[in-house]
Design an enzyme around this catalytic site. Sequence first.
Site, short mmCIF file in Angstrom:
data_model
loop_
_atom_site.label_atom_id
_atom_site.label_comp_id
_atom_site.label_asym_id
_atom_site.label_seq_id
_atom_site.Cartn_x
_atom_site.Cartn_y
_atom_site.Cartn_z
N SER A 110 -11.04 -0.95 2.57
CA SER A 110 -10.38 -1.03 3.89
C SER A 110 -10.08 0.39 4.37
CB SER A 110 -9.07 -1.79 3.80
OG SER A 110 -9.29 -3.10 3.33
N GLU A 127 -5.57 3.66 5.66
CA GLU A 127 -5.19 3.50 4.25
C GLU A 127 -5.77 4.67 3.46
OE1 GLU A 127 -5.89 -0.36 2.10
OE2 GLU A 127 -6.96 0.95 0.72
N ARG A 142 0.82 -1.23 0.00
CA ARG A 142 0.00 0.00 0.00
C ARG A 142 0.85 1.28 0.00
NH1 ARG A 142 -3.00 -3.65 -0.93
NH2 ARG A 142 -5.12 -3.93 -0.16
P1 FAD Z 1 -8.75 8.53 -5.58
O1 FAD Z 1 -9.47 8.13 -4.36
O2 FAD Z 1 -9.48 9.41 -6.55
O3 FAD Z 1 -7.35 9.11 -5.26
C1 FAD Z 1 -6.51 8.45 -4.34
C2 FAD Z 1 -5.23 9.31 -4.12
O4 FAD Z 1 -4.48 9.36 -5.33
C3 FAD Z 1 -5.54 10.77 -3.76
O5 FAD Z 1 -4.54 11.19 -2.88
C4 FAD Z 1 -5.45 11.50 -5.11
O6 FAD Z 1 -5.09 12.86 -4.92
C5 FAD Z 1 -4.34 10.71 -5.80
N1 FAD Z 1 -4.51 10.64 -7.26
C6 FAD Z 1 -5.58 10.13 -7.92
N2 FAD Z 1 -5.35 10.13 -9.26
C7 FAD Z 1 -4.11 10.65 -9.44
C8 FAD Z 1 -3.29 10.88 -10.58
N3 FAD Z 1 -3.70 10.60 -11.83
N4 FAD Z 1 -2.06 11.41 -10.38
C9 FAD Z 1 -1.63 11.69 -9.14
N5 FAD Z 1 -2.34 11.49 -8.01
C10 FAD Z 1 -3.57 10.98 -8.17
N6 FAD Z 1 -7.66 -0.95 -2.78
C11 FAD Z 1 -6.82 -2.02 -2.86
O7 FAD Z 1 -5.60 -1.84 -2.93
N7 FAD Z 1 -7.31 -3.29 -2.85
C12 FAD Z 1 -8.60 -3.57 -2.77
O8 FAD Z 1 -9.00 -4.73 -2.77
C13 FAD Z 1 -9.52 -2.47 -2.70
N8 FAD Z 1 -10.85 -2.69 -2.61
C14 FAD Z 1 -11.71 -1.64 -2.53
C15 FAD Z 1 -13.06 -1.91 -2.43
C16 FAD Z 1 -13.97 -0.87 -2.36
C17 FAD Z 1 -15.44 -1.18 -2.21
C18 FAD Z 1 -13.52 0.47 -2.41
C19 FAD Z 1 -14.49 1.60 -2.37
C20 FAD Z 1 -12.17 0.75 -2.49
C21 FAD Z 1 -11.24 -0.31 -2.53
N9 FAD Z 1 -9.86 -0.09 -2.59
C22 FAD Z 1 -8.98 -1.15 -2.70
C23 FAD Z 1 -9.29 1.28 -2.53
C24 FAD Z 1 -9.29 1.98 -3.91
O9 FAD Z 1 -10.08 1.27 -4.81
C25 FAD Z 1 -7.88 2.14 -4.48
O10 FAD Z 1 -7.07 2.85 -3.60
C26 FAD Z 1 -7.90 2.85 -5.84
O11 FAD Z 1 -6.66 2.70 -6.48
C27 FAD Z 1 -8.24 4.32 -5.70
O12 FAD Z 1 -8.51 4.83 -7.00
P2 FAD Z 1 -9.26 6.20 -7.23
O13 FAD Z 1 -9.14 6.52 -8.67
O14 FAD Z 1 -10.61 6.17 -6.68
O15 FAD Z 1 -8.33 7.17 -6.38
N1 EPU Z 2 -11.38 -11.10 9.34
C1 EPU Z 2 -12.18 -11.28 10.44
N2 EPU Z 2 -13.21 -10.40 10.64
C2 EPU Z 2 -13.45 -9.37 9.80
C3 EPU Z 2 -12.62 -9.17 8.69
C4 EPU Z 2 -11.57 -10.06 8.47
O1 EPU Z 2 -11.97 -12.21 11.24
O2 EPU Z 2 -14.39 -8.63 10.05
C5 EPU Z 2 -10.29 -12.07 9.10
C6 EPU Z 2 -10.61 -12.98 7.89
O3 EPU Z 2 -11.39 -14.08 8.29
C7 EPU Z 2 -9.23 -13.37 7.43
C8 EPU Z 2 -8.39 -12.11 7.72
O4 EPU Z 2 -9.11 -11.37 8.72
O5 EPU Z 2 -8.72 -14.41 8.22
C9 EPU Z 2 -8.15 -11.24 6.48
O6 EPU Z 2 -9.42 -10.84 5.94
P1 EPU Z 2 -9.64 -10.63 4.35
O7 EPU Z 2 -9.16 -11.81 3.60
O8 EPU Z 2 -11.05 -10.21 4.16
O9 EPU Z 2 -8.66 -9.47 3.96
P2 EPU Z 2 -8.28 -8.09 4.66
O10 EPU Z 2 -6.91 -8.23 5.22
O11 EPU Z 2 -9.35 -7.64 5.58
C10 EPU Z 2 -7.11 -7.21 2.53
C11 EPU Z 2 -7.03 -5.91 1.80
C12 EPU Z 2 -8.23 -5.72 0.89
C13 EPU Z 2 -8.24 -6.87 -0.11
C14 EPU Z 2 -8.34 -8.19 0.65
C15 EPU Z 2 -8.29 -9.40 -0.24
C16 EPU Z 2 -5.79 -4.34 3.17
C17 EPU Z 2 -5.84 -3.17 4.07
N3 EPU Z 2 -6.96 -4.80 2.74
O12 EPU Z 2 -8.23 -7.13 3.39
O13 EPU Z 2 -8.07 -4.52 0.18
O14 EPU Z 2 -9.33 -6.77 -1.00
O15 EPU Z 2 -7.22 -8.28 1.59
O16 EPU Z 2 -7.00 -9.56 -0.71
O17 EPU Z 2 -4.70 -4.83 2.87
C18 EPU Z 2 -8.53 -2.17 0.33
O18 EPU Z 2 -7.30 -2.01 0.36
O19 EPU Z 2 -9.34 -1.22 0.33
C19 EPU Z 2 -9.06 -3.54 0.29
C20 EPU Z 2 -10.36 -3.82 0.31
#
Ligand code: FAD
Ligand code: EPU
Length: 345
Positions: free
Chosen positions: A232, A328, A162
């Site tokens: 997250s 995050e 991250r």
């Molecule tokens: P924004 O929120 O619009 O911007 C994020 C940051 O980047 C801000 O500081 C902004 O100023 C900067 N920025 C944006 N675009 C640019 C650019 N072109 N140049 C320079 N700076 C810029 N993240 C994960 O890693 N794994 C996941 O599994 C994951 N699951 C998600 C699930 C949900 C339901 C949601 C809502 C979010 C999740 N995220 C996850 C977080 C998010 O999707 C990522 O961080 C994504 O890359 C953000 O993209 P965005 O375009 O919305 O960025």
């Molecule tokens: N868990 C619980 N209770 C909860 C949530 C999780 O017990 O309420 C336990 C799960 O059972 C598992 C462990 O925690 O044993 C990890 O949970 P999970 O696999 O759901 O993943 P996470 O660590 O909570 C991370 C990323 C997600 C990504 C998933 C899948 C971060 C901060 N988050 O979540 O990314 O989608 O793994 O790879 O690293 C994001 O960054 O926004 C994001 C959604």
Amino acid sequence: MSNNHTSLTEKTTFKINTQAKNIITITSSDSLIKAWQYALYQEEPVLILGEGSNVLFLEDFIGTVIINRIKGITVTEDNYSWKLHVGAGENWHDLVKYSLAHGIAGLENLALIFGCVGSAPIQNIGAYGIEFQKVCEYVDVLNLYTKKSFRLMAHECQFGYRTSIFMYRYKNGYAVIAVGLHLNKQWHPVLHYGDLAKLSHKYVTPKQVFNYVCHLRRLKLPNPKNTGNVGSFFKNPIVIPAVAEQIKFRYPKVPLYQQVSGNIKLAAGWLIDSCGLKGFQIGRAAVHNEQALVLINLDNATSHDVIKLARVVRNSVAQKFGVWLEPEVRFISSISEIDAIEALS
Ligand code: FAD
Ligand code: EPU
């Protein structure tokens, strides 16, 4: 370049009611430079956004928000690999679908992550055992002061869990305008994370992995279209082995993930869940019932509700486990990004 209305609510997935003085959507590097320079000329703060899925606006933004919609996907190939050059304003999940539809595998584990392609390198998005850095060949960056663009190869991006160089050295005054992806034609499924291990290495197809990842994510993560959230809210903390051992001694079921560095990643969701906080609510913000690492906007939550809730979560985890969670999500004040840890302290 188009100048829209000023509500940020629908420009962010948290859907918290905030405004910007000015919101400009750009579709080219030239219009990005113009919008940036105009804001500077007006002596106004300026912020670049993709789809607002990783930001929390704490209050109204008194300057210009530039929304990046630079589009375009170019595919080339050699004997061994596919190479994709993608505009920063493309939608990430659409790119994953596009690649699969064109017989290109390798992005399926990263399905259904919100946001733009240009945001993917910024926090090195990751899910289900893969991080962006694994598929990244290069990132094209525009220096908004000199108006010159330059290319960073993946090894220069300082990718980590991250994090990347775009959070530090190339943060203010730089914009990601395109990324280059490199995907091997010989596909090896990555199935070690969680329930993906139920799939068969021998028979599984990229589309099946894609479908399963989408299915798993839909079970746990709220769709921002219905419930505001940013995925997250906190990062998973990485601790030294001695700290992990102490926690394991008191809570034998704690999930621990060994890191190459020798340190141990803890599951923040598990820690929050173990504090009994699922469903806990302050104002109209709550800890998600299916995934405790996700804070949700029930409806009309304010940023104050979210901050108060995040403080309770953080303090509870620290009290019980001695570990301080770090957000995050990026916190944005009326003029710029601020230190999220300080804001919660
Ligand atoms: P924004 O929120 O619009 O911007 C994020 C940051 O980047 C801000 O500081 C902004 O100023 C900067 N920025 C944006 N675009 C640019 C650019 N072109 N140049 C320079 N700076 C810029 N993240 C994960 O890693 N794994 C996941 O599994 C994951 N699951 C998600 C699930 C949900 C339901 C949601 C809502 C979010 C999740 N995220 C996850 C977080 C998010 O999707 C990522 O961080 C994504 O890359 C953000 O993209 P965005 O375009 O919305 O960025
Ligand atoms: N868990 C619980 N209770 C909860 C949530 C999780 O017990 O309420 C336990 C799960 O059972 C598992 C462990 O925690 O044993 C990890 O949970 P999970 O696999 O759901 O993943 P996470 O660590 O909570 C991370 C990323 C997600 C990504 C998933 C899948 C971060 C901060 N988050 O979540 O990314 O989608 O793994 O790879 O690293 C994001 O960054 O926004 C994001 C959604």
